[in-house]
Design a protein around this motif. Structure first.
Motif, PDB file in Angstrom:
ATOM      1  N   GLU A  99       0.787  -1.159   0.041  1.00  0.00           N
ATOM      2  CA  GLU A  99      -0.113  -0.224  -0.154  1.00  0.00           C
ATOM      3  C   GLU A  99       0.820   1.304  -0.009  1.00  0.00           C
ATOM      4  N   ALA A 100       1.972   1.347   0.685  1.00  0.00           N
ATOM      5  CA  ALA A 100       2.671   2.288   0.948  1.00  0.00           C
ATOM      6  C   ALA A 100       3.412   2.685  -0.530  1.00  0.00           C
ATOM      7  N   VAL A 101       3.964   1.660  -1.234  1.00  0.00           N
ATOM      8  CA  VAL A 101       4.489   1.664  -2.609  1.00  0.00           C
ATOM      9  C   VAL A 101       3.439   2.114  -3.429  1.00  0.00           C
ATOM     10  N   ALA A 102       2.151   1.761  -3.472  1.00  0.00           N
ATOM     11  CA  ALA A 102       1.505   2.059  -4.548  1.00  0.00           C
ATOM     12  C   ALA A 102       1.126   3.809  -4.318  1.00  0.00           C
ATOM     13  N   GLY A 103       1.236   4.057  -2.997  1.00  0.00           N
ATOM     14  CA  GLY A 103       1.069   5.706  -2.803  1.00  0.00           C
ATOM     15  C   GLY A 103       2.193   6.437  -3.560  1.00  0.00           C
ATOM     16  N   VAL A 104       3.494   6.042  -3.593  1.00  0.00           N
ATOM     17  CA  VAL A 104       4.402   6.503  -4.303  1.00  0.00           C
ATOM     18  C   VAL A 104       4.114   6.970  -5.639  1.00  0.00           C
ATOM     19  N   PHE A 105       3.083   6.081  -6.350  1.00  0.00           N
ATOM     20  CA  PHE A 105       2.987   6.457  -7.717  1.00  0.00           C
ATOM     21  C   PHE A 105       1.816   7.529  -7.976  1.00  0.00           C
ATOM     22  N   GLU A 106       1.264   8.004  -7.035  1.00  0.00           N
ATOM     23  CA  GLU A 106       0.541   9.238  -7.189  1.00  0.00           C
ATOM     24  C   GLU A 106       1.636  10.233  -7.586  1.00  0.00           C
ATOM     25  N   THR A 107       2.762  10.219  -6.745  1.00  0.00           N
ATOM     26  CA  THR A 107       3.839  11.486  -7.525  1.00  0.00           C
ATOM     27  C   THR A 107       4.323  11.103  -8.549  1.00  0.00           C
ATOM     28  N   PHE A 108       4.836   9.811  -8.782  1.00  0.00           N
ATOM     29  CA  PHE A 108       5.255   9.604 -10.399  1.00  0.00           C
ATOM     30  C   PHE A 108       4.166   9.787 -11.286  1.00  0.00           C
ATOM     31  N   CYS A 109       2.914   9.314 -11.116  1.00  0.00           N
ATOM     32  CA  CYS A 109       1.936  10.026 -12.263  1.00  0.00           C
ATOM     33  C   CYS A 109       2.027  11.591 -12.449  1.00  0.00           C
ATOM     34  N   ASP A 110       2.234  12.303 -11.281  1.00  0.00           N
ATOM     35  CA  ASP A 110       2.087  13.925 -11.358  1.00  0.00           C
ATOM     36  C   ASP A 110       3.478  14.100 -12.173  1.00  0.00           C
ATOM     37  N   ARG A 111       4.677  13.509 -12.073  1.00  0.00           N
ATOM     38  CA  ARG A 111       5.675  13.849 -12.699  1.00  0.00           C
ATOM     39  C   ARG A 111       5.852  13.246 -13.942  1.00  0.00           C
ATOM     40  N   PHE A 112       5.417  12.202 -14.224  1.00  0.00           N
ATOM     41  CA  PHE A 112       5.816  11.416 -15.502  1.00  0.00           C
ATOM     42  C   PHE A 112       4.723  11.241 -16.614  1.00  0.00           C
ATOM     43  N   ILE A 113       3.413  11.408 -16.284  1.00  0.00           N
ATOM     44  CA  ILE A 113       2.733  11.457 -17.205  1.00  0.00           C
ATOM     45  C   ILE A 113       3.099  12.569 -18.336  1.00  0.00           C
ATOM     46  N   GLY A 114       3.167  12.196 -19.453  1.00  0.00           N
ATOM     47  CA  GLY A 114       3.573  13.212 -20.646  1.00  0.00           C
ATOM     48  C   GLY A 114       5.149  13.148 -20.836  1.00  0.00           C
ATOM     49  N   ALA A 115       6.015  12.350 -20.056  1.00  0.00           N
ATOM     50  CA  ALA A 115       7.181  12.219 -20.409  1.00  0.00           C
ATOM     51  C   ALA A 115       7.397  11.251 -21.452  1.00  0.00           C
ATOM     52  N   ASP A 116       8.686  11.221 -21.944  1.00  0.00           N
ATOM     53  CA  ASP A 116       9.058  10.162 -23.160  1.00  0.00           C
ATOM     54  C   ASP A 116       9.435   9.110 -22.438  1.00  0.00           C
ATOM     55  N   PRO A 117       8.857   7.581 -22.550  1.00  0.00           N
ATOM     56  CA  PRO A 117       9.064   6.658 -21.740  1.00  0.00           C
ATOM     57  C   PRO A 117      10.589   6.042 -21.905  1.00  0.00           C
ATOM     58  N   ARG A 118      11.103   6.574 -23.399  1.00  0.00           N
ATOM     59  CA  ARG A 118      12.245   5.958 -23.678  1.00  0.00           C
ATOM     60  C   ARG A 118      13.447   6.445 -22.959  1.00  0.00           C
ATOM     61  N   SER A 119      13.277   7.638 -22.189  1.00  0.00           N
ATOM     62  CA  SER A 119      14.341   8.504 -21.442  1.00  0.00           C
ATOM     63  C   SER A 119      14.487   7.770 -19.912  1.00  0.00           C
ATOM     64  N   ILE A 120      14.738   6.738 -19.884  1.00  0.00           N
ATOM     65  CA  ILE A 120      14.730   5.913 -18.739  1.00  0.00           C
ATOM     66  C   ILE A 120      15.717   6.427 -17.636  1.00  0.00           C
ATOM     67  N   GLU A 121      17.002   6.982 -18.198  1.00  0.00           N
ATOM     68  CA  GLU A 121      17.881   7.382 -17.153  1.00  0.00           C
ATOM     69  C   GLU A 121      17.477   8.683 -16.763  1.00  0.00           C
ATOM     70  N   ASP A 122      16.912   9.572 -17.413  1.00  0.00           N
ATOM     71  CA  ASP A 122      16.217  10.818 -17.002  1.00  0.00           C
ATOM     72  C   ASP A 122      15.152  10.578 -16.058  1.00  0.00           C
ATOM     73  N   ILE A 123      13.921   9.705 -16.386  1.00  0.00           N
ATOM     74  CA  ILE A 123      13.114   9.338 -15.521  1.00  0.00           C
ATOM     75  C   ILE A 123      13.558   8.720 -14.017  1.00  0.00           C
ATOM     76  N   TRP A 124      14.575   7.826 -14.201  1.00  0.00           N
ATOM     77  CA  TRP A 124      15.233   7.622 -13.264  1.00  0.00           C
ATOM     78  C   TRP A 124      15.819   8.480 -12.132  1.00  0.00           C
ATOM     79  N   GLN A 125      16.518   9.478 -12.743  1.00  0.00           N
ATOM     80  CA  GLN A 125      17.272  10.461 -11.960  1.00  0.00           C
ATOM     81  C   GLN A 125      16.074  11.645 -11.413  1.00  0.00           C
ATOM     82  N   VAL A 126      15.235  11.811 -12.184  1.00  0.00           N
ATOM     83  CA  VAL A 126      14.176  12.692 -11.445  1.00  0.00           C
ATOM     84  C   VAL A 126      13.308  11.964 -10.317  1.00  0.00           C
TER      85      VAL A 126
END
Length: 378
Positions: free
Chosen positions: A39-66
């Motif tokens: 449940e705690a981990v699932a909660g983090v994805f609320e933040t990830f959705c805000d940050r990464f919806i609209g990002a290029d999924p191929r930019s894996i290293e940049d997404i990881w760093q952010v």
């Protein structure tokens, strides 16, 4: 290409799957399982959705760093497990998009297969000989078992009983890795490691908790048995002091806890520079194991791979329950072949995952106590 959807699925027995989809229909699966804290981990994805919806999924290293640096507070099991699942899903998506396995994009294969080992118990008076024989019949040549049940600082278990259990597994034709599970405190860990040394174990795992690195150094100076640690370390920065100490012979990063395929590839490269082997921790689900096999494919110092097939945690659903095909992750003659399909190389039954998520699991690890009522490490 842009990410349009990030979903999580809390599926039994204790897993958290991640699905990422792009605007062109490309998708990828990952596993962010953190046992007992889904449940705690699932909660983090609320933040990830805000940050990464609209990002290029191929930019894996940049997404990881952010994902790692962008929240200011970094590391730890919850945040890193979420980032691990996202990272795996991105590698799966990218591989599917280009028609390549993740290992091909990470430098190509160095091996065709990796030796696998399975778990057989050991912390309670189980029938170790029968369990080892059963695993042998499945084709395994190596197993891992727990050394002891709950154990106090100074009250010794019958050390000869531990030796007898290990010998029973060895007599069944198995090489044995022994997991102290961090439940043994330093005074007893020294005695137990010493009495086990003549048995020629593959390794002793978490002989003390990783929060006590100075005790690992003492043990390394006391016995010649290879020492393994790492399932409760979550980044290359966590692993750095252990590698520098010279006390560790095998590291066991968990690809669903330690930053995913991207980070564990870097951790393994660090370990290679210290002549330390890698045996990824994986008592989890199919996407975690598939990620481990992608790492094994392109990483020279991977030596062993744990698999959860038939492990006691898997009640109601086993390792392959959500896979469309059982061939990719099934050990044959004690080895796991490197997947050749795109991305992580496994096909997940999305319909079955969504149905299972409708009744989300609430798995919790047990709480043990000593005879006096005080808390005991599990």
């Amino acid at each position: 290409m842009k990410i349009t959807r990030i979903e999580t699925f809390q599926v039994p027995p204790r897993w958290l799957f991640v699905r990422v989809e792009a605007d062109n229909g490309a998708f990828g699966w990952g596993e962010a399982s953190l046992e007992g804290h889904a449940e705690a981990v699932a909660g983090v994805f609320e933040t990830f959705c805000d940050r990464f919806i609209g990002a290029d999924p191929r930019s894996i290293e940049d997404i990881w760093q952010v994902g790692y640096r962008g929240g200011f507070y970094r590391g730890g099991p919850v945040l890193m497990s979420a980032l691990s699942g996202l990272d795996q899903a991105l590698w799966d998506l990218k591989g599917r998009h280009y028609g390549l396995p993740a290992w091909e994009m990470l430098g190509g294969k160095v091996r065709d297969w990796v030796r696998a080992y399975a778990w057989i118990g050991g912390d309670r008076p189980d029938d170790i000989a029968a369990a080892a024989k059963s695993r042998r019949e499945q084709g395994f040549t190596a197993v891992k078992m727990n050394a002891t049940a709950e154990i106090d600082y100074l009250v010794a278990p019958k050390l000869e009983d531990v030796v007898d259990r290990v010998r029973a597994a060895q007599d069944a034709g198995m090489d044995v890795g022994l997991d102290f599970h961090g439940r043994v405190h330093r005074p007893m860990a020294k005695q137990l490691a010493k009495v086990l040394e003549p048995l020629g174990l593959l390794f002793i795992e978490e002989p003390v908790l990783s929060e006590n690195p100075e005790a690992l150094v003492q043990l390394a100076n006391l016995v010649s048995t290879p020492i393994a640690v790492g399932e409760r370390l979550y980044s290359r920065w966590d692993f750095k002091p252990f590698l520098a100490s010279g006390a560790v012979d095998i590291i066991q990063p968990d690809l669903s806890h330690a930053g995913g395929l991207s980070e564990c590839r870097k951790i393994a490269a660090m370990a290679e520079s210290y002549d330390v082997a890698v045996a990824p921790h994986c008592p989890l689900g199919p996407l975690a194991l598939a990620s481990c096999l992608q790492l094994a494919a392109c990483t020279p110092n991977v030596v062993l791979q744990e698999t959860s097939l038939g492990i006691h945690y898997n009640r109601g659903h086993d390792l392959l329950s959500f896979c469309k095909s059982s061939e990719v992750l099934t050990p044959v003659d004690g080895i796991l072949s490197i997947p050749t399909g795109p991305g992580l190389g496994v096909e997940i039954d999305e319909e079955r995952v969504r149905a299972a998520d409708a009744e989300q699991h609430r798995w919790r690890n047990p709480v043990w106590r000593h005879a006096d009522g005080s808390f005991a490490e599990w």
